[in-house]
Write an enzyme that holds these catalytic residues in place. Structure first.
Site, mmCIF file in Angstrom:
data_model
loop_
_atom_site.group_PDB
_atom_site.id
_atom_site.type_symbol
_atom_site.label_atom_id
_atom_site.label_comp_id
_atom_site.label_asym_id
_atom_site.label_seq_id
_atom_site.Cartn_x
_atom_site.Cartn_y
_atom_site.Cartn_z
ATOM 1 N N HIS A 2 0.849 -1.326 -0.095
ATOM 2 C CA HIS A 2 -0.224 -0.012 -0.101
ATOM 3 C C HIS A 2 0.982 1.422 -0.016
ATOM 4 O O HIS A 2 1.943 1.410 0.751
ATOM 5 C CB HIS A 2 -1.015 -0.211 1.313
ATOM 6 N N HIS A 9 -3.157 -5.249 8.121
ATOM 7 C CA HIS A 9 -2.301 -4.300 8.023
ATOM 8 C C HIS A 9 -1.782 -3.502 9.265
ATOM 9 O O HIS A 9 -1.782 -2.385 9.143
ATOM 10 C CB HIS A 9 -2.613 -3.588 6.728
ATOM 11 N N GLY A 54 0.233 -20.908 -1.619
ATOM 12 C CA GLY A 54 1.693 -21.550 -1.284
ATOM 13 C C GLY A 54 2.951 -20.530 -1.488
ATOM 14 O O GLY A 54 4.036 -20.878 -1.348
ATOM 15 N N HIS A 96 2.014 -16.888 -0.162
ATOM 16 C CA HIS A 96 1.727 -16.030 0.955
ATOM 17 C C HIS A 96 1.995 -16.472 2.289
ATOM 18 O O HIS A 96 2.512 -15.988 3.220
ATOM 19 C CB HIS A 96 0.511 -15.401 0.770
ATOM 20 N N ASP A 144 -7.444 -12.322 -3.103
ATOM 21 C CA ASP A 144 -6.519 -10.938 -3.237
ATOM 22 C C ASP A 144 -6.008 -10.764 -4.723
ATOM 23 O O ASP A 144 -4.876 -10.293 -4.826
ATOM 24 C CB ASP A 144 -5.478 -11.043 -2.173
ATOM 25 N N LEU A 172 5.393 -8.585 -1.680
ATOM 26 C CA LEU A 172 4.109 -9.178 -2.413
ATOM 27 C C LEU A 172 3.238 -8.048 -2.691
ATOM 28 O O LEU A 172 2.828 -7.235 -1.896
ATOM 29 C CB LEU A 172 3.582 -10.139 -1.583
#
Length: 386
Positions: free
Chosen positions: A143, A197, A251, A253, A277, A310
């Site tokens: 973000h 977050h 597999g 995250h 996501d 990521l």
């Protein structure tokens, strides 16, 4: 009323049990019932899926984009329609277009797009997920830090107004930038609040669960971890039966062993459900894209910033189902629930979605033996009409 369509398949999973050699009866976009093939009423049009299986449609509560469209970069009912259509190819019948941290102006446009999508009855549109901008800088992930800020009264008013006139809205917030009192007010207005977050302690997380937050966003990712002396948000969520948790099963995250341990340890009745996501790469051959002016690189199932962070996921829901069943070794029935009835329950809509029961929406996916999605029906609409 009399059913008008019979979906015939080798077996049908109603969300609880399997029905062999049966027909799913549909009437006016809803499930009428499930009967043996021999008991299908005369005169009802049959659609045959020989040797295949019918399962409840998948519900994805965190979808950033698909079909080349990212919600936020494009904020319109048409953008939502294109995202939903892209994910319908992979068995998703209901989703929450997700706006990641952005400016107040973009957030306002996103809320208006949601209103328009609901007014237009866009197939697959369930509501909105606002993932930010009221997050922790320390756990910001991909973000944009320049947009992260505390929640104001105006922010609350906008979210509550959307809930009042347009329906379901889920918002991911961090205790670092949102007070427990604000969470109480949001929940009182019918908003689903998720913690994510954030680097909050377990004690702080519990106080926000007490205030009404009922979910955590992408468990393990961008949150304080489970430690031996400080359980973090992960430990607090797994230990609290009031809380549901989304999880990205790609597999990448989260390690498979970690997922299996978390599933064994989650306190009920809250449960863990699958989210993708997904970004706009789903259903495309895009090699990458830009996110708030930063390059995102697509490589072997991952989406990353240049520093390796990521940035969303490159997976669809049927691929998540296959991963959970084939790699994690979970029973198919549990995996299907994690993709349908559990997310429906997490947002309080399991009285109409997530199962194939009389009166429920005729949302279902047709899967072959390899667990590939053959067709998807949304509220009784045939695939060609979506």
């Amino acid at each position: 009323m009399t059913p008008t369509i019979a979906i015939v398949a080798a077996r049908i999973f109603d969300g609880t049990e399997w029905h062999e050699d049966s027909g799913l009866l549909l009437e006016q976009g809803c499930v009428h019932g499930i009967v043996k093939t021999s008991d299908i009423p005369r005169g009802v049009r049959r659609v045959d899926y020989d040797r295949q299986q019918v399962v409840p449609g998948f519900i994805d509560l965190q979808v950033n984009g698909g079909g080349g469209v990212r919600f936020g970069e494009e904020t319109s009912a048409q953008a939502i329609r294109e995202i939903a259509s892209a994910h319908a190819r992979f068995g998703t019948t209901k989703l929450l277009p997700t706006l990641i941290t952005d400016t107040p102006d973009v957030t306002a446009l996103a809320l208006e797009a949601g209103r328009q999508a609901r007014a237009a009855n866009v197939p697959g549109f369930l509501g909105l997920h606002l993932e930010g901008p009221h997050l922790s800088l320390e756990r910001k992930g991909a973000h944009n830090p320049s947009y992260i800020r505390p929640m104001t009264a105006a922010d609350m008013d906008a979210i509550c107004a959307y809930r009042g006139d347009a329906g379901l809205v889920l918002t991911t917030v961090a205790p670092e930038n949102v007070t427990a009192e604000q969470v109480r007010a949001l929940v009182a207005a019918g908003v689903v609040v998720s913690i994510g977050h954030s680097n909050a302690t377990a004690q702080t997380a519990r106080s926000y669960f007490d205030a009404g937050a009922s979910m955590v966003t992408h468990l393990f990712n961008a949150m304080s971890p489970l430690g031996n002396r400080e359980p973090g948000i992960v430990g607090a969520a797994l230990d609290d039966g009031r809380v549901f948790a989304g999880l990205i099963a790609d597999g990448v995250h989260v390690d498979p062993a970690t997922i299996r341990v978390s599933l064994r340890s989650k306190a009920p009745p809250g449960d863990i459900f699958l989210v993708t996501d997904a970004m706009q790469t789903i259903g495309t051959d895009l090699a990458g894209f830009e996110l708030n002016g930063r390059a995102i690189y697509r490589n072997e199932g991952t989406l990353k910033l240049s520093d390796g962070t990521l940035a969303g996921a490159d997976i669809d829901m049927i691929s998540s189902v296959r991963f959970a069943h084939q790699v994690l070794g979970l029973p198919l029935e549990r995996v299907l629930a994690m993709a349908s009835s559990v997310p429906a329950k997490a947002v309080g809509l399991d009285d109409r979605y997530g199962y194939l029961r009389p009166g429920y929406a005729a949302d279902f996916a047709v899967l072959n033996r390899e667990l590939e999605c053959v067709h998807t029906w949304v509220e009784g609409r045939e695939p060609s009409s979506l």
